[in-house]
Design an enzyme around this catalytic site. Structure first.
Site, PDB file in Angstrom:
ATOM      1  CB  SER A 170      -1.022   0.019   1.160  1.00  0.00           C
ATOM      2  OG  SER A 170      -2.126   0.967   1.047  1.00  0.00           O
ATOM      3  CG  ASP A 297      -7.403  -3.619  -3.073  1.00  0.00           C
ATOM      4  OD1 ASP A 297      -7.890  -2.845  -2.458  1.00  0.00           O
ATOM      5  OD2 ASP A 297      -5.887  -3.646  -3.321  1.00  0.00           O
ATOM      6  CG  HIS A 325      -5.398  -2.705   0.223  1.00  0.00           C
ATOM      7  ND1 HIS A 325      -5.080  -2.236  -1.046  1.00  0.00           N
ATOM      8  CD2 HIS A 325      -4.747  -1.790   0.968  1.00  0.00           C
ATOM      9  CE1 HIS A 325      -4.119  -1.150  -1.089  1.00  0.00           C
ATOM     10  NE2 HIS A 325      -4.074  -0.971   0.275  1.00  0.00           N
TER      11      HIS A 325
END
Length: 346
Positions: A170, A297, A325
């Site tokens: 991320s 996601d 995610h």
């Protein structure tokens, strides 16, 4: 053929089937028991963070770590322990540095750490500044240099002839991009796991702006901002509402991992992700990059991930079906196979 009745098994066959069923049941219970034990250990570790931070100095890595487009299943490459050993022996760079994303900490990698260690590799999980059990006040982290300092310090401490594989999740993609610019000779490969793979002059926040709002609107209207320096000053951190994190981050993750995250995630330093990164072809561009897409996601949509790949093409792209995610929770085995494959690439 649809009307044909199945042959009834003989009595001996039924007995054997029952025995096999019992064995499978016991095996399933053992596996479940082991998983529950891992979850309890991880949860216990997080609940004791405040006590641990008083006793230890340094990142979580000292406690939970140890010292392309191809999508083949690595389990097909070898079928016994000897083949696995030979496969791992052929991997030149065995040290993985795992860099968490926004709000997370080294704790989120516990499954990947276990799998990498079992494969004979050396995972290192770091807490970035103000994350995990690092007790720095999140509101005081003002630059990417400050936020990524534990990663930069670790890379700087490596011997001259040693390299690592960086994995950033991320917003951790921005942290490893920053590290690529400063220590390209210490990094063999960089893996962007559903991550902010920014281009030169881009802010990490810009990656999410298509799904959230422009930075200006976000700063004006968001109700989830923290003002560590007072309401009359710029916001300093971003705090996710716990009721939304399941749908955004963990839509396919096990309930126990969601519970672990709910008691562990911390506010996100805002200024580092609003900082434009300077990335040059001579440094950042000198290291091979790989992007891992997560296809279910809700936080960073597949469309945005495709856009990142188009605008800043990596050397290889991998996809994980059914992953939210956080594939280190929802699809740890699939993620592990990809990391092994990347590790063996020249």
């Amino acid at each position: 053929m649809g009307n044909t009745l199945p042959c009834m098994p003989k009595k001996g066959a039924r007995g054997a089937a029952r025995s096999a069923s019992k064995r499978n049941s016991r095996s399933g219970r053992n596996t479940t028991s082991e998983e529950e034990m891992l979850h309890r250990q991880a949860l216990s570790m997080v609940l004791q963070q405040h006590q641990l931070s008083q006793r230890f100095d340094g990142s979580m890595s000292r406690r939970i770590g140890s010292t392309s487009s191809r999508r083949k299943n690595l389990s097909e490459n070898f079928s016994n322990g000897r083949q696995v050993a030979e496969f791992i022996g052929n991997i030149e760079i065995k040290k993985f540095v795992l860099v968490h994303g926004e709000g997370f900490g080294a704790w989120c990698w516990y499954k990947s750490i276990s799998l990498l260690e079992e494969s004979g590799l050396q995972p290192i999980a770091l807490d970035l500044t103000g994350s995990g059990i690092d007790h720095t006040d999140t509101n005081g982290v003002a630059t990417m240099a400050e936020y990524a300092k534990p990663l930069l310090d670790y890379l700087q401490s490596l011997p001259e002839d040693e390299k690592v594989i960086l994995v950033g999740h991320s917003c951790g993609g921005a942290s490893i991009s920053y590290a690529l610019e400063y220590y390209p000779k210490k990094i063999s490969k960089a893996v962007f796991l559903s991550a902010t793979m920014v281009s030169n002059g881009q802010r990490p926040f810009d990656v999410f702006s298509g799904e959230l709002a422009s930075a200006e609107v976000f700063m004006q209207e968001s109700q989830l901002l923290s003002y560590g320096n007072g309401k009359d000053r710029s916001p300093t951190a971003f705090v996710f509402d716990k009721q939304y994190i399941k749908g955004l981050y963990f839509n396919n993750s096990p309930p126990k991992d969601i519970a672990l995250a709910a008691v562990s995630m911390r506010p996100i330093p805002l200024k580092p992700i609003m900082e434009k990164l300077s990335l040059t072809p001579e440094k950042y561009g000198a290291v091979k990059r790989y992007f891992v897409q997560t296809l279910d996601d809700h936080m960073l949509s597949p469309d945005i991930q495709e856009k990142l790949v188009r605008e800043n093409p990596p050397h290889g792209v991998y996809k994980i079906k059914g992953s939210d995610h956080c594939p280190f929770f929802s699809k740890p085995q699939s993620l592990h196979k990809i990391l092994l494959e990347i590790a063996q690439l020249p």
